[in-house]
Design a protein around this motif. Structure first.
Motif, PDB file in Angstrom:
ATOM      1  N   ALA A 125      12.472  47.060  -3.333  1.00 52.92           N
ATOM      2  CA  ALA A 125      11.108  47.485  -3.655  1.00 52.92           C
ATOM      3  C   ALA A 125      11.177  48.217  -4.981  1.00 52.92           C
ATOM      4  O   ALA A 125      12.252  48.385  -5.561  1.00 52.92           O
TER       5      ALA A 125
ATOM      6  N   ASN B 298      11.453  36.206   0.238  1.00 51.94           N
ATOM      7  CA  ASN B 298      10.443  36.870  -0.588  1.00 51.94           C
ATOM      8  C   ASN B 298      10.850  36.786  -2.066  1.00 51.94           C
ATOM      9  O   ASN B 298      11.679  37.567  -2.531  1.00 51.94           O
TER      10      ASN B 298
ATOM     11  N   GLU C 111       8.984  53.255  -1.417  1.00 57.70           N
ATOM     12  CA  GLU C 111       8.385  51.999  -0.962  1.00 57.70           C
ATOM     13  C   GLU C 111       9.350  51.205  -0.097  1.00 57.70           C
ATOM     14  O   GLU C 111       8.925  50.444   0.777  1.00 57.70           O
TER      15      GLU C 111
ATOM     16  N   ASP D 271      -0.705  34.247   3.689  1.00 60.13           N
ATOM     17  CA  ASP D 271      -0.902  34.838   5.013  1.00 60.13           C
ATOM     18  C   ASP D 271      -0.613  33.832   6.119  1.00 60.13           C
ATOM     19  O   ASP D 271      -0.096  34.196   7.188  1.00 60.13           O
TER      20      ASP D 271
ATOM     21  N   ALA E 221       7.522  44.977  -1.471  1.00 65.49           N
ATOM     22  CA  ALA E 221       7.305  45.799  -0.282  1.00 65.49           C
ATOM     23  C   ALA E 221       6.142  45.267   0.554  1.00 65.49           C
ATOM     24  O   ALA E 221       6.236  45.181   1.790  1.00 65.49           O
ATOM     25  N   GLU E 222       5.038  44.916  -0.091  1.00 65.38           N
ATOM     26  CA  GLU E 222       3.861  44.444   0.639  1.00 65.38           C
ATOM     27  C   GLU E 222       4.170  43.194   1.449  1.00 65.38           C
ATOM     28  O   GLU E 222       3.830  43.116   2.644  1.00 65.38           O
ATOM     29  N   ILE E 223       4.823  42.221   0.825  1.00 58.36           N
ATOM     30  CA  ILE E 223       5.133  40.971   1.522  1.00 58.36           C
ATOM     31  C   ILE E 223       6.142  41.214   2.637  1.00 58.36           C
ATOM     32  O   ILE E 223       6.011  40.676   3.748  1.00 58.36           O
TER      33      ILE E 223
ATOM     34  N   LEU F 206       6.680  43.946   4.416  1.00 56.14           N
ATOM     35  CA  LEU F 206       6.070  44.642   5.543  1.00 56.14           C
ATOM     36  C   LEU F 206       5.152  43.714   6.348  1.00 56.14           C
ATOM     37  O   LEU F 206       5.115  43.774   7.581  1.00 56.14           O
ATOM     38  N   LYS F 207       4.407  42.857   5.665  1.00 56.65           N
ATOM     39  CA  LYS F 207       3.547  41.905   6.375  1.00 56.65           C
ATOM     40  C   LYS F 207       4.373  40.924   7.199  1.00 56.65           C
ATOM     41  O   LYS F 207       4.029  40.589   8.338  1.00 56.65           O
TER      42      LYS F 207
ATOM     43  N   ALA G 256       5.385  43.297  -5.688  1.00 47.70           N
ATOM     44  CA  ALA G 256       4.860  42.794  -4.418  1.00 47.70           C
ATOM     45  C   ALA G 256       5.903  42.736  -3.316  1.00 47.70           C
ATOM     46  O   ALA G 256       5.590  42.353  -2.179  1.00 47.70           O
TER      47      ALA G 256
END
Length: 363
Positions: A98, A70, A103, A57, A78-80, A82-83, A76
């Protein structure tokens, strides 16, 4: 303008070494920080590279990071992404974009809304191998392309990979693991895909790990491990695709492209270079000299290509291309499950060719 893009890596597993090696030749990018859930692994990479090791983070929010590379596991991605976008960062990821198009689409939408760029591997198609083949097609050396074949057959990654579990769960399998190299090459050579038909099977319900501390342990198989299909390109050309973790070996070319006036053998799309062979109508096989693509390329050249493109201009290893490739592959799995032809909902521009050159320079 003229300044390198500052890169932060999330995920310092084995693949990161290939990117770090290429970064040494790329003045369009500069590594500034790394992060990994395994803090000791991140620190070891950071110390070797002379950069900072941060929490995930912390890196995503760091003002000295322009783009997040990434390199996490596919689940993981998509999550990373988008963040990172939420923090105003550009994103470049390992394949696939993704696990599913559902996703992946929010990644592209969020990037457009935030005014940042999304790129994605594979960038192997930017090397001299696939690009020389593309130039031969564009120059008319085989006439109108009518068909292609793409083959990847192995006995399964559990023979050599110490932790192969993710290859055999949803999001894995031979198509989603290795298919991105082959489908991206086919789209680069022949353009986007309009529809697919297919069939798939699995030969066994478990696999035995062959190396490492878990050798002899079995892992469950939850996905089909042999997938075959026909891709109908928007141009009308038909590509036959075979991706397998169930075969021992093959002597078939990785990719062949056939036209009215000749045929091409295209080198392994998992590599950046290799010989392109041409058989003109009425002639004999001959090797073409490298005539297009980035010379001596490696993983990370797609990221540097993104960095070298001025704002608002296209770059080649784009999120739109990766989304279409993912859509083609998941549509093929849907076609195999239903036994019916499935239209591919997305499309994308055929990426711009790469003239023969060395590494991209900073924009």
């Amino acid at each position: 303008m003229g300044q390198p893009l500052k890169i932060g890596i999330v995920g310092t597993g084995a693949i990161s070494g290939q990117y770090l090696s290429a970064f040494e030749r790329l003045d369009a990018v500069r590594l500034t920080a790394v992060a990994d859930l395994d803090e000791a692994r991140a620190k070891a990479v950071a110390d070797a590279q002379g950069v900072r090791a941060l929490g995930v983070d912390e890196l995503l929010a760091d003002p000295d990071v322009d783009l997040v590379l990434n390199l996490t596991i596919p689940a993981a991605h998509a999550e990373i992404a988008l963040k990172a976008i939420a923090h105003g960062k550009h994103v470049y990821g390992e394949k696939p974009l993704a696990s599913t198009p559902a996703e992946a689409l929010p990644i592209l939408e969020a990037a457009r809304a935030a005014g940042v760029r999304v790129g994605c591997a594979p960038d192997t198609v930017l090397g001299t191998g696939v690009q020389t083949a593309r130039k031969a097609i564009d120059d008319g050396l085989i006439g109108t392309p009518v068909a292609a074949t793409a083959m990847m057959l192995t006995p399964g990654h559990e023979r050599w990979h110490p932790n192969p579990d993710f290859y055999y769960v949803p999001g894995g399998g031979p198509l989603l693991d290795m298919g991105p190299y082959y489908v991206t090459a086919l789209v680069t050579l022949l353009g986007p895909v309009a529809s697919v038909v297919g069939a798939a099977s699995r030969s066994r319900d478990t696999r035995v790990i062959g190396s490492g501390p878990r050798a002899g342990e079995t892992v469950p198989v939850e996905v089909d491990t042999h997938v075959t299909g026909v891709l109908r390109h928007e141009s009308g050309a038909l590509s036959t695709l075979v991706m397998s973790f169930d075969a021992t070996a093959t002597r078939a070319s990785n990719i062949e492209v056939h036209g009215h006036d000749g045929s091409l053998i295209v080198p392994d799309p998992n590599h950046f270079d290799g010989d392109v062979e041409l058989h003109p109508l009425g002639g004999e096989w001959r090797t073409l000299p490298a005539s297009a693509g980035y010379r001596n390329a490696g993983r990370g050249y797609g990221l540097a290509d993104l960095a070298a493109a001025p704002p608002g201009t296209p770059f080649r290893a784009s999120g739109e291309l990766a989304y279409h490739v993912l859509d083609v592959m998941t549509s093929l799995l849907d076609a195999a499950a239903s036994g019916e032809a499935v239209p591919v909902a997305s499309t994308c521009p055929r990426p711009e060719p790469v003239p023969l050159q060395d590494a991209p320079a900073a924009a």
